[in-house]
Design a protein around this motif. Sequence first.
Motif, PDB file in Angstrom:
ATOM      1  N   GLU A 206       0.839  -1.207   0.000  1.00  0.00           N
ATOM      2  CA  GLU A 206       0.000   0.000   0.000  1.00  0.00           C
ATOM      3  C   GLU A 206       0.867   1.248   0.000  1.00  0.00           C
ATOM      4  N   ARG A 207       1.976   1.213   0.722  1.00  0.00           N
ATOM      5  CA  ARG A 207       2.905   2.352   0.696  1.00  0.00           C
ATOM      6  C   ARG A 207       3.492   2.535  -0.695  1.00  0.00           C
ATOM      7  N   VAL A 208       3.808   1.421  -1.351  1.00  0.00           N
ATOM      8  CA  VAL A 208       4.355   1.503  -2.718  1.00  0.00           C
ATOM      9  C   VAL A 208       3.322   2.139  -3.655  1.00  0.00           C
ATOM     10  N   ARG A 209       2.075   1.736  -3.528  1.00  0.00           N
ATOM     11  CA  ARG A 209       1.023   2.298  -4.386  1.00  0.00           C
ATOM     12  C   ARG A 209       0.818   3.787  -4.119  1.00  0.00           C
ATOM     13  N   GLU A 210       0.975   4.200  -2.880  1.00  0.00           N
ATOM     14  CA  GLU A 210       0.853   5.626  -2.568  1.00  0.00           C
ATOM     15  C   GLU A 210       1.958   6.432  -3.238  1.00  0.00           C
ATOM     16  N   LEU A 211       3.148   5.839  -3.322  1.00  0.00           N
ATOM     17  CA  LEU A 211       4.267   6.531  -3.961  1.00  0.00           C
ATOM     18  C   LEU A 211       4.123   6.575  -5.483  1.00  0.00           C
ATOM     19  N   ARG A 212       3.515   5.539  -6.070  1.00  0.00           N
ATOM     20  CA  ARG A 212       3.372   5.470  -7.528  1.00  0.00           C
ATOM     21  C   ARG A 212       1.975   4.934  -7.865  1.00  0.00           C
ATOM     22  N   PRO A 213       0.974   5.796  -7.802  1.00  0.00           N
ATOM     23  CA  PRO A 213      -0.424   5.340  -7.886  1.00  0.00           C
ATOM     24  C   PRO A 213      -0.794   4.631  -9.187  1.00  0.00           C
ATOM     25  N   ARG A 214      -0.142   4.936 -10.279  1.00  0.00           N
ATOM     26  CA  ARG A 214      -0.538   4.346 -11.565  1.00  0.00           C
ATOM     27  C   ARG A 214       0.127   3.004 -11.837  1.00  0.00           C
TER      28      ARG A 214
END
Length: 240
Positions: free
Chosen positions: A27-35
Amino acid sequence: MQQPTLVAVAHGSRDPRALHTALALLERVRELRPRLDVRLGHVELNEPLLDDTLRAASGAAVLVPLLLGRGYHVKRDLPAAAARATHLDTRVAAPLGPHPLLVEALYERLVEAGWTAGTAVVLAAAGSRDPESAADTRRTAALLSGRLGDVPVVPAYASAAAPTAPEAVRALAARGHHRIAVASYFAAPGRFATQTASAAPALAAAPLGDHPALARLLLHRYDEALRRPAARIRPELVSA
């Protein structure tokens, strides 16, 4: 053009906290790179298994090991899974360690646990029979020592290598170090992390978990893999 899927590859654990930790990290990774399409796969013990995650993907993927050094899983299991996924253009990234971002996470976990300047540290890792894995852990220990002001940091292992965490604690005590902390060089909670933490005479840091530095490091390894030329699939791995 769609970016390749980032497939984070965890080892897997019977400890339910391990899966929750991996999901929180992603989830932290997705927050950093949402697409970016970010998915999870496990080598064993937990679903989704890596082969199942790869079967559900399309186009291209980068396998990023949630593993801290070179060893059998990184050298054999991940390339074999990539080779079996013949419908994908697949690359395998380097393991997370050694890297300064890991050291920053280890440092902050120690401080959270109450580490103070001058306290010697046992860096507790899983262990492997692969000498390159031990070399990676020693390199991380040296980097962590520098980050902590050059206090002694001794690598120790839960299995397959020596010394064990209790042996490392005793060795530091024999050298006159009366304040000793155990740093947990594990990506998530589990049996080995709990086992090595029990050797701490005073304080034991939490595993790296979903530390923000780990999320940044996952993306760094992903980007790094995309910059390298694609590796040729070894035919003997396809049937592995």
